[in-house]
Design an enzyme around this catalytic site. Structure first.
Site, PDB file in Angstrom:
ATOM      1  N   ASN A  78       6.707   1.321  12.437  1.00 50.10           N
ATOM      2  CA  ASN A  78       6.164   1.481  11.101  1.00 50.10           C
ATOM      3  C   ASN A  78       6.425   2.887  10.588  1.00 50.10           C
ATOM      4  O   ASN A  78       6.370   3.848  11.373  1.00 50.10           O
ATOM      5  CB  ASN A  78       4.650   1.192  11.109  1.00 50.10           C
ATOM      6  N   HIS A  98      -0.578 -15.773   5.781  1.00 46.86           N
ATOM      7  CA  HIS A  98      -1.098 -15.666   4.408  1.00 46.86           C
ATOM      8  C   HIS A  98      -0.403 -16.640   3.478  1.00 46.86           C
ATOM      9  O   HIS A  98      -0.368 -16.435   2.270  1.00 46.86           O
ATOM     10  CB  HIS A  98      -0.954 -14.212   3.906  1.00 46.86           C
ATOM     11  N   ASP A 119       7.166 -14.099   1.509  1.00 46.15           N
ATOM     12  CA  ASP A 119       8.459 -14.120   0.813  1.00 46.15           C
ATOM     13  C   ASP A 119       9.473 -15.074   1.435  1.00 46.15           C
ATOM     14  O   ASP A 119      10.565 -15.260   0.881  1.00 46.15           O
ATOM     15  CB  ASP A 119       9.045 -12.689   0.738  1.00 46.15           C
ATOM     16  N   ARG A 172       0.801  -1.234   0.000  1.00 40.05           N
ATOM     17  CA  ARG A 172       0.000   0.000   0.000  1.00 40.05           C
ATOM     18  C   ARG A 172       0.834   1.285   0.000  1.00 40.05           C
ATOM     19  O   ARG A 172       0.272   2.370  -0.022  1.00 40.05           O
ATOM     20  CB  ARG A 172      -0.970  -0.042   1.204  1.00 40.05           C
TER      21      ARG A 172
HETATM   22  N1  APR Z   1      10.408   0.949   7.368  1.00 34.85           N
HETATM   23  C1  APR Z   1       9.290   1.145   8.120  1.00 34.85           C
HETATM   24  N2  APR Z   1       8.038   0.943   7.654  1.00 34.85           N
HETATM   25  C2  APR Z   1       7.919   0.563   6.363  1.00 34.85           C
HETATM   26  C3  APR Z   1       9.028   0.357   5.511  1.00 34.85           C
HETATM   27  C4  APR Z   1      10.323   0.560   6.075  1.00 34.85           C
HETATM   28  N3  APR Z   1      11.437   0.373   5.357  1.00 34.85           N
HETATM   29  N4  APR Z   1       8.564  -0.019   4.282  1.00 34.85           N
HETATM   30  C5  APR Z   1       7.214  -0.034   4.370  1.00 34.85           C
HETATM   31  N5  APR Z   1       6.833   0.323   5.610  1.00 34.85           N
HETATM   32  C6  APR Z   1       5.473   0.370   6.160  1.00 34.85           C
HETATM   33  C7  APR Z   1       4.526   1.225   5.368  1.00 34.85           C
HETATM   34  O1  APR Z   1       4.459   2.511   5.983  1.00 34.85           O
HETATM   35  C8  APR Z   1       3.189   0.473   5.492  1.00 34.85           C
HETATM   36  O2  APR Z   1       2.364   1.035   6.504  1.00 34.85           O
HETATM   37  O3  APR Z   1       4.988  -0.953   6.082  1.00 34.85           O
HETATM   38  C9  APR Z   1       3.572  -0.944   5.909  1.00 34.85           C
HETATM   39  C10 APR Z   1       3.221  -1.979   4.860  1.00 34.85           C
HETATM   40  O4  APR Z   1       1.821  -2.018   4.781  1.00 34.85           O
HETATM   41  P1  APR Z   1       1.141  -2.867   3.598  1.00 34.85           P
HETATM   42  O5  APR Z   1       1.799  -2.520   2.308  1.00 34.85           O
HETATM   43  O6  APR Z   1      -0.331  -2.666   3.757  1.00 34.85           O
HETATM   44  O7  APR Z   1       1.529  -4.378   3.911  1.00 34.85           O
HETATM   45  P2  APR Z   1       0.880  -5.331   4.990  1.00 34.85           P
HETATM   46  O8  APR Z   1       0.466  -4.586   6.206  1.00 34.85           O
HETATM   47  O9  APR Z   1       1.829  -6.460   5.167  1.00 34.85           O
HETATM   48  O10 APR Z   1      -0.438  -5.886   4.228  1.00 34.85           O
HETATM   49  C11 APR Z   1      -1.160  -6.915   4.884  1.00 34.85           C
HETATM   50  O11 APR Z   1      -2.471  -7.182   2.893  1.00 34.85           O
HETATM   51  O12 APR Z   1      -2.831  -7.491   0.641  1.00 34.85           O
HETATM   52  C12 APR Z   1      -2.664  -8.127   1.839  1.00 34.85           C
HETATM   53  O13 APR Z   1      -1.917 -10.329   1.954  1.00 34.85           O
HETATM   54  C13 APR Z   1      -1.454  -9.016   1.811  1.00 34.85           C
HETATM   55  O14 APR Z   1      -0.159  -9.719   3.725  1.00 34.85           O
HETATM   56  C14 APR Z   1      -0.660  -8.582   3.036  1.00 34.85           C
HETATM   57  C15 APR Z   1      -1.700  -7.854   3.865  1.00 34.85           C
END
Ligand code: APR
Length: 250
Positions: A218, A119, A102, A34
């Site tokens: 985060n 997942h 992953d 996202r």
């Molecule tokens: N350092 C700190 N925070 C980070 C970094 C980083 N280097 N990179 C990304 N983020 C944070 C972003 O700010 C974001 O809020 O990680 C979060 C990732 O959120 P998502 O992209 O929504 O991923 P996730 O929470 O794992 O999604 C949950 O959604 O689509 C489904 O199955 C999929 O497992 C996934 C689930």
């Protein structure tokens, strides 16, 4: 609470549970979902029912999966994955609940029995009907030539990466372990998740309701920040680089 205080409390605890999302893998080069440039900013999710009922949806789905599968050949764990593995080496890790598919946590050395993949995993392909497992290598090699996966050679069912799609049922055993660890956690640390997907995002709430110290690491705000005892709003690599020296005795 300041980082030093959080580290002081963390140093003494042995029932630490980590809960990770895609954010922990971005510093390894794997896009999250996202953030800008994330998977859902470039592909529309294929829901489970679409995958099962529509060839066009399956073509769309495998095209998306090809991108991340190519990535997996070279990606390596980063300081975040290794720092969590160090908690197990110190005897502090009760369990690791990950939403990630992953496989980087086990690659970083966390014992498989300490990891719950809520997942599923992109490192396997299995038949939706008889659950027979297939080596992803040849399947993705044929996909690169534009050939879609053949039906299961044992039962004729549909092959799919062993991940959980929207609308697909959650793995029962994984959910049970995650529930047990969340109820028993002394410290529950969320790392790199937007905490917007259910039922995964209920586990930090369960932990907090059962008396755990809750931390959220985060870059962007999450819906659970207000209930956390400790919030680190920044890069995960930086967090562990600051935290790790504070955890070693001396
Ligand atoms: N350092 C700190 N925070 C980070 C970094 C980083 N280097 N990179 C990304 N983020 C944070 C972003 O700010 C974001 O809020 O990680 C979060 C990732 O959120 P998502 O992209 O929504 O991923 P996730 O929470 O794992 O999604 C949950 O959604 O689509 C489904 O199955 C999929 O497992 C996934 C689930």
């Amino acid at each position: 609470m300041k980082l030093e205080e959080f580290a002081r409390q963390l140093r003494r605890r042995s029932e630490v549970v980590f809960f990770t999302g895609a954010g922990i893998s971005t510093e390894s080069g794997v896009p999250d979902f996202r953030s800008p440039g994330g998977i859902w900013t470039r592909y529309a999710p294929v829901y489970y029912d679409e995958f099962v009922s529509s060839e066009a949806a399956r073509i769309r789905y495998w095209k998306m999966k090809r991108e991340t599968h190519e990535l997996y050949k070279n990606v390596r764990p980063n300081v975040g994955h290794y720092s969590i593995a160090a908690f197990e080496q110190r005897g502090q890790l009760l369990g690791l609940i990950t939403q990630n598919v992953d496989g980087l946590h086990t690659l970083a050395g966390v014992s498989p029995e300490r990891v719950v993949e809520l997942h599923g995993t992109d490192r396997k392909v299995s038949c939706l009907s008889c659950e027979k497992e297939f080596d992803p290598g040849p399947i993705y090699a044929r996909l690169r030539e534009g050939v879609m996966p053949a039906p299961c050679d044992a039962c004729g069912g549909l092959l799919k990466p062993a991940t959980v799609s929207f609308g697909q049922s959650m793995p029962v055993a994984a959910m049970k372990r995650a529930q047990e660890w969340s109820e028993a956690a002394g410290v529950f640390i969320v790392v790199g998740s937007s905490l917007v997907v259910q039922p995964a995002a209920t586990f930090p709430v369960i932990a907090k309701q059962n008396g755990a110290l809750l931390a959220i690491v985060n870059r962007d705000p999450t819906p659970l920040d207000a209930m956390a005892d400790y919030n680190f709003r920044g890069a995960i690599g930086e967090f562990f680089t600051l935290l790790n020296p504070l955890l070693s005795d001396g």
